[in-house]
Design a protein around this motif. Structure first.
Motif, short mmCIF file in Angstrom:
data_model
loop_
_atom_site.label_atom_id
_atom_site.label_comp_id
_atom_site.label_asym_id
_atom_site.label_seq_id
_atom_site.Cartn_x
_atom_site.Cartn_y
_atom_site.Cartn_z
N LEU A 137 0.87 -1.17 0.00
CA LEU A 137 0.00 0.00 0.00
C LEU A 137 0.90 1.22 0.00
O LEU A 137 1.84 1.30 0.80
CB LEU A 137 -0.92 0.00 1.22
CG LEU A 137 -2.00 -1.08 1.21
CD1 LEU A 137 -2.65 -1.22 2.58
CD2 LEU A 137 -3.04 -0.77 0.15
N ASN A 195 1.18 5.71 -0.62
CA ASN A 195 0.48 6.99 -0.52
C ASN A 195 0.65 7.69 -1.85
O ASN A 195 1.79 7.86 -2.32
CB ASN A 195 1.09 7.83 0.62
CG ASN A 195 0.38 9.14 0.78
OD1 ASN A 195 0.52 10.03 -0.06
ND2 ASN A 195 -0.37 9.28 1.86
N LEU A 241 -7.21 -6.35 -1.52
CA LEU A 241 -6.30 -5.23 -1.23
C LEU A 241 -6.78 -3.95 -1.91
O LEU A 241 -6.82 -2.88 -1.28
CB LEU A 241 -4.88 -5.58 -1.71
CG LEU A 241 -3.83 -4.48 -1.51
CD1 LEU A 241 -3.44 -4.37 -0.05
CD2 LEU A 241 -2.61 -4.76 -2.36
N CYS A 242 -7.17 -4.06 -3.16
CA CYS A 242 -7.66 -2.89 -3.90
C CYS A 242 -8.93 -2.31 -3.27
O CYS A 242 -9.04 -1.09 -3.08
CB CYS A 242 -7.91 -3.25 -5.36
SG CYS A 242 -6.42 -3.65 -6.28
N THR A 291 -9.94 -2.68 -0.18
CA THR A 291 -9.61 -2.15 1.15
C THR A 291 -9.01 -0.76 1.03
O THR A 291 -9.37 0.15 1.78
CB THR A 291 -8.64 -3.11 1.89
OG1 THR A 291 -9.27 -4.39 1.99
CG2 THR A 291 -8.30 -2.59 3.26
N ALA A 292 -8.08 -0.58 0.10
CA ALA A 292 -7.45 0.73 -0.10
C ALA A 292 -8.49 1.76 -0.54
O ALA A 292 -8.49 2.90 -0.04
CB ALA A 292 -6.33 0.63 -1.12
N SER A 311 -9.62 5.01 1.71
CA SER A 311 -9.42 6.37 1.21
C SER A 311 -10.73 7.16 1.19
O SER A 311 -10.72 8.37 1.35
CB SER A 311 -8.79 6.36 -0.18
OG SER A 311 -9.67 5.80 -1.13
N CYS A 348 -6.21 9.49 4.74
CA CYS A 348 -5.71 8.11 4.77
C CYS A 348 -4.31 8.05 4.16
O CYS A 348 -4.08 8.53 3.05
CB CYS A 348 -6.67 7.20 4.00
SG CYS A 348 -6.13 5.50 3.90
N PHE A 387 -2.37 5.33 3.38
CA PHE A 387 -2.10 4.28 2.41
C PHE A 387 -3.33 4.05 1.54
O PHE A 387 -4.22 3.28 1.89
CB PHE A 387 -1.65 3.00 3.12
CG PHE A 387 -0.42 3.22 3.95
CD1 PHE A 387 0.82 3.38 3.35
CD2 PHE A 387 -0.50 3.29 5.33
CE1 PHE A 387 1.96 3.60 4.10
CE2 PHE A 387 0.63 3.51 6.09
CZ PHE A 387 1.86 3.67 5.47
N ASN A 388 -3.37 4.74 0.41
CA ASN A 388 -4.57 4.75 -0.42
C ASN A 388 -4.36 4.21 -1.83
O ASN A 388 -5.25 4.30 -2.65
CB ASN A 388 -5.12 6.18 -0.50
CG ASN A 388 -4.09 7.16 -1.03
OD1 ASN A 388 -2.98 6.78 -1.34
ND2 ASN A 388 -4.47 8.42 -1.10
N PRO A 402 -3.09 0.76 -3.87
CA PRO A 402 -2.59 -0.62 -3.87
C PRO A 402 -1.55 -0.81 -4.98
O PRO A 402 -1.72 -0.29 -6.09
CB PRO A 402 -3.84 -1.46 -4.15
CG PRO A 402 -4.74 -0.55 -4.90
CD PRO A 402 -4.44 0.85 -4.41
#
Length: 125
Positions: free
Chosen positions: A6, A8, A76-77, A79-80, A84, A90, A92-93, A95
């Motif tokens: 992840l 930024n 993962l995608c 979740t990010a 966000s 956020c 870690f936005n 993936p």
């Protein structure tokens, strides 16, 4: 192999590893199996039998389609994206799938040859 990270999108140096040393055979591979394989790879690296590299460029895209199509990368995608949207600022936005590879070390090659020789001897009996 791959690593799911992840990032930024505004500060490129902010990186968090979400899942490391991933080796998948099929996009449907379950999380527990993927984590178990990662533990084995990490253990082999700690023993000096393999080296794992995520810093050198890996150009063979076809080998990594399994990872992009996997349920785990999809998670993962999502979740990010959800983080966000829900969390202002956020960190870690974004993936990222980092491609990598593992190779036998000289010690690993030597040990592989020894194990193969033992196996041949056992089959010859």
């Amino acid at each position: 192999m791959a690593r799911f990270e992840l990032h930024n999108d505004a500060e490129k140096e902010l990186v968090m590893t979400a899942l490391d040393n991933i080796y998948m055979i099929a996009p449907e591979d379950e999380m527990d199996l993927v984590k178990a394989r990662g533990d084995v790879l990490r253990n082999l690296e700690e023993q000096g039998l393999i080296s794992i590299d995520f810093d050198s460029p890996v150009w063979v895209a076809g080998d990594h389609q399994i990872y992009y199509k996997s349920k785990i990368y999809e998670l993962l995608c999502h979740t990010a994206l959800e983080a966000s949207r829900a969390i202002e600022g956020c960190l870690f936005n974004l993936p990222v799938l980092r491609k990598g590879y593992a190779e036998l070390t000289p010690r690993g090659r030597k040990e592989s040859r020894r194990l193969l020789a033992c196996r041949r001897m056992n089959h010859a009996r």
